[in-house]
Design a protein around this motif. Structure first.
Motif, short mmCIF file in Angstrom:
data_model
loop_
_atom_site.label_atom_id
_atom_site.label_comp_id
_atom_site.label_asym_id
_atom_site.label_seq_id
_atom_site.Cartn_x
_atom_site.Cartn_y
_atom_site.Cartn_z
N UNK A 1 -48.15 -100.30 -115.49
CA UNK A 1 -48.02 -100.00 -116.91
C UNK A 1 -46.61 -99.59 -117.32
N UNK A 2 -45.65 -99.84 -116.44
CA UNK A 2 -44.24 -99.51 -116.74
C UNK A 2 -44.07 -98.07 -117.18
N UNK A 3 -44.74 -97.17 -116.48
CA UNK A 3 -44.65 -95.74 -116.77
C UNK A 3 -43.24 -95.25 -116.44
N UNK A 4 -42.75 -94.34 -117.26
CA UNK A 4 -41.39 -93.82 -117.10
C UNK A 4 -41.21 -93.08 -115.78
N UNK A 5 -42.21 -92.26 -115.41
CA UNK A 5 -42.06 -91.42 -114.23
C UNK A 5 -43.43 -90.94 -113.75
N UNK A 6 -43.49 -90.56 -112.49
CA UNK A 6 -44.69 -89.93 -111.92
C UNK A 6 -44.26 -88.59 -111.33
N UNK A 7 -44.91 -87.53 -111.77
CA UNK A 7 -44.63 -86.20 -111.24
C UNK A 7 -45.75 -85.81 -110.30
N UNK A 8 -45.42 -85.66 -109.03
CA UNK A 8 -46.39 -85.24 -108.02
C UNK A 8 -46.18 -83.75 -107.78
N UNK A 9 -47.21 -82.99 -107.95
CA UNK A 9 -47.09 -81.55 -107.77
C UNK A 9 -48.05 -81.07 -106.71
#
Length: 86
Positions: free
Chosen positions: A78-86
């Motif tokens: 989906x061409x997401x800007x970023x993924x934040x893994x916490x």
């Protein structure tokens, strides 16, 4: 200086209220990814990402490591800007 509007959501109401969201679109839309709501979350991301920069937030643990790959696949698809893994 300008302001940046961000919205944090689990994404479950994005489809239902998307037109309302577009009336004042945020600069960034943070959508939390929960595997138990996978279908609705991925549908919300697919709807929003072409119009609003989306960041997927994913809280992982030792019992949820195997789901990181599906989060990344969703982001790439989906061409997401970023993924934040916490």
């Amino acid at each position: 200086a300008g302001h940046i509007l961000t919205v944090n959501t689990n994404g479950l109401l994005i489809q239902k209220r998307f037109e309302e969201l577009l009336e004042c679109p945020p600069d960034l839309l943070h959508i939390s990814y929960y595997p138990e709501d996978r279908a609705k979350t991925e549908a919300a991301i697919a709807l929003a990402a072409p119009r609003i920069p989306v960041i997927i937030n994913y809280m992982y643990s030792d019992t949820r490591l195997n789901e990181i790959e599906e989060v990344i696949r969703c982001a790439v698809a989906n061409n997401v800007l970023s993924v934040a893994l916490e």
